[in-house]
Design an enzyme around this catalytic site. Structure first.
Site, PDB file in Angstrom:
ATOM      1  N   GLY A 235       9.053 -11.493  -2.102  1.00 22.36           N
ATOM      2  CA  GLY A 235       8.360 -11.791  -3.279  1.00 22.36           C
ATOM      3  C   GLY A 235       7.849 -10.736  -3.975  1.00 22.36           C
ATOM      4  N   ILE A 464       5.734 -14.302   3.997  1.00 23.54           N
ATOM      5  CA  ILE A 464       6.824 -14.190   2.819  1.00 23.54           C
ATOM      6  C   ILE A 464       7.788 -13.000   3.229  1.00 23.54           C
ATOM      7  CG2 ILE A 464       5.046 -14.743   1.161  1.00 23.54           C
ATOM      8  CD1 ILE A 464       4.512 -12.011   0.811  1.00 23.54           C
ATOM      9  N   GLY A 465       7.784 -12.955   4.605  1.00 27.44           N
ATOM     10  CA  GLY A 465       8.881 -12.032   5.269  1.00 27.44           C
ATOM     11  C   GLY A 465       8.294 -11.127   5.815  1.00 27.44           C
ATOM     12  N   ARG A 629      -7.364  -1.852  12.595  1.00 30.73           N
ATOM     13  CA  ARG A 629      -6.437  -2.092  14.025  1.00 30.73           C
ATOM     14  C   ARG A 629      -5.211  -2.713  13.366  1.00 30.73           C
ATOM     15  NH1 ARG A 629      -8.147  -5.131  19.461  1.00 30.73           N
ATOM     16  NH2 ARG A 629      -6.473  -4.548  20.525  1.00 30.73           N
ATOM     17  N   ILE A 630      -4.268  -2.280  14.195  1.00 25.30           N
ATOM     18  CA  ILE A 630      -2.863  -2.753  13.869  1.00 25.30           C
ATOM     19  C   ILE A 630      -2.582  -4.002  15.020  1.00 25.30           C
ATOM     20  CG2 ILE A 630      -0.336  -2.324  13.776  1.00 25.30           C
ATOM     21  CD1 ILE A 630      -1.744  -0.938  11.713  1.00 25.30           C
ATOM     22  N   GLN A 639       6.365  -2.390   6.953  1.00 26.40           N
ATOM     23  CA  GLN A 639       5.710  -2.586   5.648  1.00 26.40           C
ATOM     24  C   GLN A 639       5.653  -1.457   5.024  1.00 26.40           C
ATOM     25  OE1 GLN A 639       4.685  -5.206   3.888  1.00 26.40           O
ATOM     26  NE2 GLN A 639       6.125  -6.273   5.461  1.00 26.40           N
ATOM     27  N   GLY A 703      -5.275  -5.222   6.175  1.00 21.95           N
ATOM     28  CA  GLY A 703      -4.033  -5.481   5.765  1.00 21.95           C
ATOM     29  C   GLY A 703      -3.075  -4.447   5.590  1.00 21.95           C
ATOM     30  N   VAL A 704      -1.629  -4.495   5.687  1.00 29.29           N
ATOM     31  CA  VAL A 704      -0.761  -3.299   5.742  1.00 29.29           C
ATOM     32  C   VAL A 704       0.411  -3.522   4.698  1.00 29.29           C
ATOM     33  CG1 VAL A 704       0.422  -4.222   7.674  1.00 29.29           C
ATOM     34  CG2 VAL A 704       0.007  -1.459   7.131  1.00 29.29           C
ATOM     35  N   GLU A 706       0.679  -3.580   1.045  1.00 36.15           N
ATOM     36  CA  GLU A 706       0.794  -2.789   0.012  1.00 36.15           C
ATOM     37  C   GLU A 706       0.337  -1.347  -0.167  1.00 36.15           C
ATOM     38  OE1 GLU A 706      -0.277  -6.133  -3.370  1.00 36.15           O
ATOM     39  OE2 GLU A 706      -1.221  -6.370  -1.481  1.00 36.15           O
TER      40      GLU A 706
HETATM   41 MO1  MOS Z   1       1.116  -8.644  -3.878  1.00 37.28          MO
HETATM   42  S1  MOS Z   1       1.390  -7.984  -5.754  1.00 37.28           S
HETATM   43  O1  MOS Z   1      -0.618  -9.360  -3.983  1.00 37.28           O
HETATM   44  O2  MOS Z   1       2.044  -9.976  -3.695  1.00 37.28           O
END
Ligand code: MOS
Length: 750
Positions: A235, A464-465, A629-630, A639, A703-704, A706
């Site tokens: 997405g 989302i993948g 932590r991962i 990612q 989170g990782v 973006e």
């Molecule tokens: Mo991300 S642009 O918040 O899917």
């Protein structure tokens, strides 16, 4: 005796949904088919601004298999969504066919519905539309946004005075182009209606939000709309919020009382499903001669659609207020209307274009100061978030920079332009910092421990993948000791306990507390059952005396008493023990309100410039990322590597070009819209620092998704400057620019 297995958190676990995808059995939204289903194909405006003078669908309506042609005035009601409702977000808020005005090229003006896709497509092509066309405004110059109406987003000290008196300064403008999301999977809606309820199979990153918007726009109670999304072919933000095809499919399904499938085509992805907007950003920086930043100003504008259609602000100043220490700072922004479809978040919205500008400016200032760009960044590291006066929950940018420099071999850096060579090739080295929001939203989840020895975890979020199915299973496995193959993860349905949008890289950080609570509650219930079941060693014991270890219940004091939990449930004739988790956002937690939560990282990057054949390649990338932590090393690295590939595209290839005559994106297909592939990228060396952010959640995971994209384009243009002496301030880098200007700079150097 049973030993405690090593934690599954942090391991490089392969995707549990991998086999479904590689065998082609994973059902994507457009894979849903129903008896009596019809197909819908939109008709798109061929002008960029004006009005429909006449729309004639009479020929189309009598073509073979055609069921209906919808258009303005001949469509069931589609309502506007409630403005500023944070639970029902949408960027293009104008309902399709609301009026006869054309606001952008490609806008839907009619919808042909027929018994096959081919019939619908032929009918859509036979709809005749006459327009009163005007010249659209798709101007690339966004200077009209730089005026008194700019909105002040962050301010401290007195930037005007500090900049005026700064001994060393830069004042430059940076531009990022329109980029279009091009996930492999096209946007699709398969709508069903049973006389009172909708079940909608949608390509969405947010089933809960989608449900809320559709209920408002269809004018039905929320509980009469169910959204299903089991697998997404990516997405990148383009599927966060609903787009007009979703409403059209749903109203047609209700009107015709038949299932309707509407899959948009690739050209429509460039007009009717969002894009990253064009930005123009002015960076003014001032420093003392020894390299202390004294003033930072970031003014920017982004384009959006005509505001009747939707208003989108690209938050380019996201990281600016806290990335570096400076007593004087101001960030201002504005949005300017253009005749384009409504923009929407695209991976790392705001920070990604924003950090291209800021990290370019920082590089330019370091060069002016004759300072090493890594050293300059380290010198201006803040002790706290100076924009809020709060400590960071966890910040290790310094270590990202120093570890990255070490791994990359930065000590060999020679600052003179074009001075580093490998044979005939000129090398350029560049560095950029990156940052991304870290947060936690609201989330519910339920965990069931079942009498067949399996567990089921359910939550209305979605994968989302990125690996969400697997991350859920890992956390459940960690809590229950069950192996992954005994854990069912049920996501992607708005009927489940409400979970987060897959956006902002927030899902992992958000769901962990809810899963842990749900597991604790389910285990408590299971142990209570154990004390009541007959013929067990646990009858008439207290639940506190028992423990669940590796899927078996035992007395804490006696490992030999262990009995598989399913045996206990069977003896008690109880199908499942259940628990619910319910966690809230960190931003409303009084314990956490005084911390600033962000992730950080640094990219070190080498380009090879072959002047003889005008070839620029990214030849080396070393990235160090600080995201707490991962949970899954494989998914996390995947990612960041994917984000860096996208960054190479952003730096060197991607831009959507509008025809100024009619506002049409001219490169509206994946042949002409260039994206980076693995062949455009070298080996990517990713290191994760391991500092659990325990203030955010029990595991310490942020989170990782973006952060890896932020800063990459600046690292590329910084490296390109080092190789060629050409400073590219408008993306993407074009070889023509390098060829023309390098001559000049070579002459200057000589
Ligand atoms: Mo991300 S642009 O918040 O899917």
């Amino acid at each position: 005796m049973a030993t405690t297995p090593a934690s599954i958190i942090g391991r490089a676990v392969p995707r549990i949904d991998g086999p479904l995808k590689t065998s082609g059995t994973a059902k994507y939204s457009s894979d849903h088919n129903f008896p009596n289903m019809v197909y819908a194909v939109p008709v798109c405006s061929t002008i960029g601004k004006g009005r429909i003078r006449r729309l004639d669908s009479s020929a189309a309506e009598v073509m073979p298999g055609v069921v209906r042609v919808y258009r303005h005035g001949k469509v069931p009601p589609i309502y506007r969504p409630i403005p500023h409702d944070r639970t029902a977000r949408i960027d293009e808020s104008r309902p399709p066919f609301e009026d006869e005005r054309i606001y952008y090229n490609g806008q839907y003006v009619a919808l042909a519905v027929a018994d096959s896709y081919e019939h619908a497509k032929a009918a859509a092509g036979a709809v005749k539309v006459e327009y009163d066309a005007e010249t659209p405004n798709v101007s690339l110059d966004l200077s009209d946004g730089f005026n008194d109406s700019m909105q002040e987003e962050s301010k401290r000290g007195d930037v005007d005075a500090a900049f005026a008196s700064a001994p060393v300064k830069i004042d430059e403008t940076y531009v990022t182009p329109v980029e279009t999301h091009n996930p492999i999977e096209l946007h699709a809606s398969v709508a069903t209606w049973d006389g009172s309820r909708f079940v909608l199979y949608e390509t969405t990153q947010a089933v809960m939000n989608h449900q809320a918007v559709m209920a408002q726009m269809l004018g039905v109670p929320r509980e009469n709309v169910q959204i299903v999304m089991k697998f997404l072919g990516s997405g990148f933000g383009g599927k966060l919020w609903p787009w007009p095809q979703a409403m059209l499919a749903a109203v047609a399904a209700r009107d015709l009382n038949r299932p309707v499938k509407l899959v948009i085509d690739r050209s429509m992805m460039f007009t009717c499903a969002g894009h990253r907007p064009r930005t123009q950003q002015r960076i003014r920086l001032g420093a003392t001669p020894d390299g202390k930043l004294v003033s930072l100003e970031h003014d920017y504008a982004n384009h959006s659609s005509i505001s009747t259609v939707g208003h989108f602000r690209e938050n380019c100043g996201e990281a600016t207020p806290f990335l570096y220490s400076t007593p004087n700072l101001r960030v201002r922004s504005n949005v300017v209307d253009r005749n384009v479809g409504t923009p929407t978040p695209m991976r790392g919205p705001g920070a990604v274009p924003g950090l291209f500008a800021l990290e370019s400016g920082i590089d330019e200032l370091a060069i002016k100061l004759k300072m090493d760009p890594v050293q300059f960044r380290l010198m201006n590291e803040p002790k706290l978030d100076e924009s809020k006066g709060m400590p960071f929950s966890s910040r290790h940018l310094k270590e990202c920079l120093t570890q990255g420099a070490e791994k990359f071999g930065w000590s060999a850096y020679k600052p003179e332009i074009g001075s580093m060579r490998r044979g005939d090739i000129t090398l350029g080295w560049g560095v950029a910092s990156c940052s991304w929001i870290a947060g936690r939203g609201a989330c519910k989840a339920t965990l069931s421990l079942r009498d067949d020895g399996t567990a089921r975890i359910a939550c209305a979020t979605q994968d989302i993948g990125t690996g969400t199915y697997t991350v859920f299973a890992q956390v459940v496995s960690e809590k229950t000791g069950l192996p992954l193959h005994k854990i069912d993860v049920v996501l992607g349905n708005s009927s489940l306990p409400p979970g987060p949008t897959s956006g902002g890289s927030m899902v992992t950080g958000t769901v962990i507390p809810a899963i842990i609570q749900a597991a604790d509650a389910a285990i408590r219930q299971l142990l209570t059952v154990a004390t009541t079941a007959s013929d067990t060693p646990f009858q008439n014991r207290k639940p506190e005396e028992l423990v669940l270890t590796e899927g078996r219940i035992q007395l804490k004091s006696d490992a030999a008493s262990a009995v598989p939990f399913e045996t206990i449930l069977k003896r008690a004739n109880i199908r499942t023990a259940e628990g619910e988790g319910n966690s809230g956002p960190n931003s409303t937690d009084p314990q956490l309100r005084n911390y600033s939560f962000h992730s950080f990282g640094a990219h070190f990057l080498e380009v090879e410039w072959d002047a003889g054949i005008a070839r620029l390649r990214v030849s080396r990338v070393v990235t160090v990322i600080d995201v707490g932590r991962i949970v899954n090393l494989k998914a996390a690295r995947n990612q960041v590597e994917g984000a860096i590939v996208m960054g190479v595209g952003m730096g060197m290839l991607e831009r959507t070009i509008y025809d100024p005559r009619n506002g049409r994106p001219v490169n509206n297909n994946v042949a002409d819209y260039l994206m980076a592939t693995n062949a455009d990228c070298p080996e990517i060396d990713v290191t994760f620092l391991d500092y659990p952010d325990k203030l955010l959640n029990e595991v310490g995971a942020r989170g990782v998704g973006e952060i890896g994209l932020a800063g990459v384009a600046a690292a590329i243009t910084n490296a390109t400057y080092h190789a060629t002496g050409v400073r590219v301030r408008e993306l993407p880098i074009r070889l023509e620019t390098l060829m023309e200007q390098e001559k000049g700079s070579t002459t200057r150097r000589a």
